[in-house]
Design a protein around this motif. Structure first.
Motif, short mmCIF file in Angstrom:
data_model
loop_
_atom_site.label_atom_id
_atom_site.label_comp_id
_atom_site.label_asym_id
_atom_site.label_seq_id
_atom_site.Cartn_x
_atom_site.Cartn_y
_atom_site.Cartn_z
N GLU A 3 0.85 -1.19 0.00
CA GLU A 3 0.00 0.00 0.00
C GLU A 3 0.88 1.23 0.00
O GLU A 3 2.05 1.18 0.38
CB GLU A 3 -0.90 0.00 1.23
N PRO A 4 0.33 2.38 -0.40
CA PRO A 4 1.12 3.61 -0.37
C PRO A 4 1.46 4.02 1.06
O PRO A 4 0.69 3.75 1.97
CB PRO A 4 0.22 4.66 -1.03
N PRO A 5 2.59 4.67 1.25
CA PRO A 5 3.00 5.12 2.59
C PRO A 5 2.30 6.43 2.97
O PRO A 5 2.92 7.50 2.99
CB PRO A 5 4.51 5.29 2.46
N ASN A 6 1.00 6.36 3.23
CA ASN A 6 0.23 7.57 3.51
C ASN A 6 0.72 8.34 4.73
O ASN A 6 0.50 9.54 4.84
CB ASN A 6 -1.25 7.23 3.67
N GLY A 7 1.41 7.66 5.63
CA GLY A 7 1.96 8.35 6.80
C GLY A 7 2.95 9.44 6.42
O GLY A 7 3.04 10.48 7.09
N ALA A 12 4.03 15.26 5.98
CA ALA A 12 4.29 16.45 5.16
C ALA A 12 3.21 17.50 5.38
O ALA A 12 3.51 18.70 5.51
CB ALA A 12 4.37 16.07 3.69
N ALA A 13 1.96 17.07 5.45
CA ALA A 13 0.85 18.02 5.66
C ALA A 13 0.96 18.68 7.04
O ALA A 13 0.76 19.89 7.17
CB ALA A 13 -0.48 17.30 5.50
N ALA A 74 -3.62 15.63 -2.53
CA ALA A 74 -4.04 17.00 -2.87
C ALA A 74 -3.97 17.92 -1.65
O ALA A 74 -3.50 19.07 -1.75
CB ALA A 74 -5.44 16.98 -3.45
N VAL A 75 -4.41 17.43 -0.51
CA VAL A 75 -4.38 18.23 0.71
C VAL A 75 -2.94 18.53 1.12
O VAL A 75 -2.60 19.67 1.46
CB VAL A 75 -5.14 17.52 1.86
N LEU A 79 -1.29 22.26 1.25
CA LEU A 79 -0.74 22.80 2.50
C LEU A 79 0.73 23.19 2.34
O LEU A 79 1.17 24.20 2.90
CB LEU A 79 -0.91 21.80 3.64
N VAL A 80 1.48 22.40 1.60
CA VAL A 80 2.90 22.73 1.37
C VAL A 80 3.01 24.04 0.59
O VAL A 80 3.80 24.92 0.96
CB VAL A 80 3.62 21.57 0.64
N VAL A 81 2.23 24.20 -0.45
CA VAL A 81 2.31 25.42 -1.26
C VAL A 81 1.89 26.64 -0.43
O VAL A 81 2.56 27.68 -0.44
CB VAL A 81 1.44 25.28 -2.53
N ILE A 82 0.79 26.53 0.31
CA ILE A 82 0.33 27.65 1.14
C ILE A 82 1.34 27.94 2.25
O ILE A 82 1.65 29.11 2.53
CB ILE A 82 -1.06 27.34 1.72
#
Length: 98
Positions: A3-7, A12-13, A74-75, A79-82
């Motif tokens: 599975e993707p490493p969503n953690g 990052a968020a 996307a979130v 958040l990184v860009v903002i």
């Protein structure tokens, strides 16, 4: 099953949000630079690690990507860009006053 490493995206968020808050609170002060480091290089590093690990996991025989991963991506990117924008302005106002 891989599975993707969503953690990593969550980390990052969180870093981007905390960095943006530090930058907003420290607007025009030297410690807004700390917010920039959190929201910029560190958060981007976690996004890059997510991409690298996710790409590696996609080579597994069975790979399952939940639908929430796209929303989380996307979130985190938003958040990184903002966070970078807010902290870059805060640091810019601090440097401009030197």
């Amino acid at each position: 099953m891989a599975e993707p490493p969503n953690g990593l995206l969550i980390a990052a968020a969180v870093l981007a949000a905390v960095g943006g808050i530090i930058g907003a609170i420290g607007w025009g002060h030297w410690w807004s630079l700390l917010g920039w480091v959190l929201a910029g290089p560190l958060a981007i590093w976690f996004v890059a690690r997510f991409v690298a690990v996710d790409t590696e996991r996609k080579t597994a025989t069975v790979y399952s990507r939940p639908g929430s991963t796209g929303v989380l991506w996307a979130v985190a990117i938003a958040l990184v860009v903002i966070g970078i924008a807010v902290t870059a302005l805060a640091v810019g106002f601090w440097v401009g006053r030197l």
